[in-house]
Scaffold this motif. Structure first.
Motif, PDB file in Angstrom:
ATOM      1  N   LYS A 152     -25.038 -95.933  42.098  1.00  0.00           N
ATOM      2  CA  LYS A 152     -23.742 -94.439  41.172  1.00  0.00           C
ATOM      3  C   LYS A 152     -24.912 -93.803  40.473  1.00  0.00           C
ATOM      4  O   LYS A 152     -23.719 -92.534  41.022  1.00  0.00           O
ATOM      5  N   LEU A 153     -25.709 -93.754  40.227  1.00  0.00           N
ATOM      6  CA  LEU A 153     -26.663 -93.138  39.773  1.00  0.00           C
ATOM      7  C   LEU A 153     -27.322 -91.450  41.301  1.00  0.00           C
ATOM      8  O   LEU A 153     -26.798 -90.571  40.667  1.00  0.00           O
ATOM      9  N   VAL A 154     -27.366 -92.043  42.198  1.00  0.00           N
ATOM     10  CA  VAL A 154     -27.844 -90.954  42.972  1.00  0.00           C
ATOM     11  C   VAL A 154     -26.751 -90.998  43.755  1.00  0.00           C
ATOM     12  O   VAL A 154     -27.126 -89.331  43.899  1.00  0.00           O
ATOM     13  N   ARG A 155     -25.740 -90.906  43.937  1.00  0.00           N
ATOM     14  CA  ARG A 155     -24.809 -90.292  43.674  1.00  0.00           C
ATOM     15  C   ARG A 155     -23.729 -89.173  42.766  1.00  0.00           C
ATOM     16  O   ARG A 155     -23.235 -88.065  43.703  1.00  0.00           O
ATOM     17  N   LYS A 156     -24.375 -89.400  42.169  1.00  0.00           N
ATOM     18  CA  LYS A 156     -23.549 -88.255  41.354  1.00  0.00           C
ATOM     19  C   LYS A 156     -24.813 -87.040  40.911  1.00  0.00           C
ATOM     20  O   LYS A 156     -24.853 -85.888  41.002  1.00  0.00           O
ATOM     21  N   ASP A 157     -26.541 -87.174  41.486  1.00  0.00           N
ATOM     22  CA  ASP A 157     -26.633 -86.252  41.446  1.00  0.00           C
ATOM     23  C   ASP A 157     -26.677 -85.520  42.901  1.00  0.00           C
ATOM     24  O   ASP A 157     -27.882 -84.965  42.748  1.00  0.00           O
ATOM     25  N   ILE A 158     -26.094 -86.318  43.744  1.00  0.00           N
ATOM     26  CA  ILE A 158     -25.564 -85.745  44.980  1.00  0.00           C
ATOM     27  C   ILE A 158     -24.974 -85.199  45.248  1.00  0.00           C
ATOM     28  O   ILE A 158     -25.244 -83.275  44.973  1.00  0.00           O
ATOM     29  N   ALA A 159     -23.601 -84.659  43.532  1.00  0.00           N
ATOM     30  CA  ALA A 159     -22.738 -84.354  43.452  1.00  0.00           C
ATOM     31  C   ALA A 159     -23.143 -83.628  42.661  1.00  0.00           C
ATOM     32  O   ALA A 159     -22.597 -82.106  42.520  1.00  0.00           O
ATOM     33  N   ARG A 160     -24.236 -83.462  41.421  1.00  0.00           N
ATOM     34  CA  ARG A 160     -24.824 -82.367  41.130  1.00  0.00           C
ATOM     35  C   ARG A 160     -25.268 -80.668  41.747  1.00  0.00           C
ATOM     36  O   ARG A 160     -24.778 -80.535  42.046  1.00  0.00           O
ATOM     37  N   MET A 161     -26.774 -81.389  42.650  1.00  0.00           N
ATOM     38  CA  MET A 161     -27.116 -80.461  43.779  1.00  0.00           C
ATOM     39  C   MET A 161     -25.687 -79.938  44.612  1.00  0.00           C
ATOM     40  O   MET A 161     -25.905 -78.800  45.095  1.00  0.00           O
ATOM     41  N   LYS A 162     -24.332 -80.419  44.996  1.00  0.00           N
ATOM     42  CA  LYS A 162     -23.520 -80.106  45.272  1.00  0.00           C
ATOM     43  C   LYS A 162     -23.625 -78.703  44.710  1.00  0.00           C
ATOM     44  O   LYS A 162     -21.943 -77.603  45.228  1.00  0.00           O
ATOM     45  N   THR A 163     -23.004 -79.231  43.780  1.00  0.00           N
ATOM     46  CA  THR A 163     -21.914 -77.988  43.238  1.00  0.00           C
ATOM     47  C   THR A 163     -22.727 -77.070  42.752  1.00  0.00           C
ATOM     48  O   THR A 163     -22.327 -75.938  42.744  1.00  0.00           O
ATOM     49  N   GLU A 164     -24.108 -77.011  42.383  1.00  0.00           N
ATOM     50  CA  GLU A 164     -25.134 -75.531  41.972  1.00  0.00           C
ATOM     51  C   GLU A 164     -25.492 -75.059  43.210  1.00  0.00           C
ATOM     52  O   GLU A 164     -25.304 -74.151  43.060  1.00  0.00           O
ATOM     53  N   LEU A 165     -25.044 -75.403  44.503  1.00  0.00           N
ATOM     54  CA  LEU A 165     -25.343 -74.971  45.877  1.00  0.00           C
ATOM     55  C   LEU A 165     -24.183 -74.635  46.690  1.00  0.00           C
ATOM     56  O   LEU A 165     -23.934 -73.411  45.925  1.00  0.00           O
ATOM     57  N   ARG A 166     -22.999 -75.015  45.865  1.00  0.00           N
ATOM     58  CA  ARG A 166     -21.413 -73.428  46.050  1.00  0.00           C
ATOM     59  C   ARG A 166     -21.885 -72.812  44.846  1.00  0.00           C
ATOM     60  O   ARG A 166     -20.564 -72.191  44.877  1.00  0.00           O
ATOM     61  N   ARG A 167     -22.196 -73.430  43.139  1.00  0.00           N
ATOM     62  CA  ARG A 167     -22.019 -72.316  42.372  1.00  0.00           C
ATOM     63  C   ARG A 167     -22.688 -70.759  43.492  1.00  0.00           C
ATOM     64  O   ARG A 167     -21.736 -70.119  42.544  1.00  0.00           O
TER      65      ARG A 167
END
Length: 64
Positions: free
Chosen positions: A44-59
């Motif tokens: 779960k923690l790794v999935r959340k980290d991936i989501a944070r990184m993808k969100t920042e790249l999209r931003r």
């Protein structure tokens, strides 16, 4: 990895870490299917980290 840490990384470093995290997630899922992980909440923690990184790249992509 916290949001502040993600924002401080250069785009290329962020892409590299994202690829590494995705590989780690796949490996963890495979290992968990064969033998249960000691701490399955790590997935779960790794999935959340991936989501944070993808969100920042999209931003960053939208701000160009």
């Amino acid at each position: 990895m916290k949001n502040n840490e993600v924002k401080e990384l250069a785009t290329q470093d962020l892409v590299e870490r994202l690829e590494g995290a995705q590989a780690k997630l796949q490996q963890m899922k495979l290992n968990h299917a064969v033998t249960p992980l000691e701490n399955p909440s790590q997935i779960k923690l790794v999935r959340k980290d991936i989501a944070r990184m993808k969100t920042e790249l999209r931003r960053r992509e939208l701000n160009k």
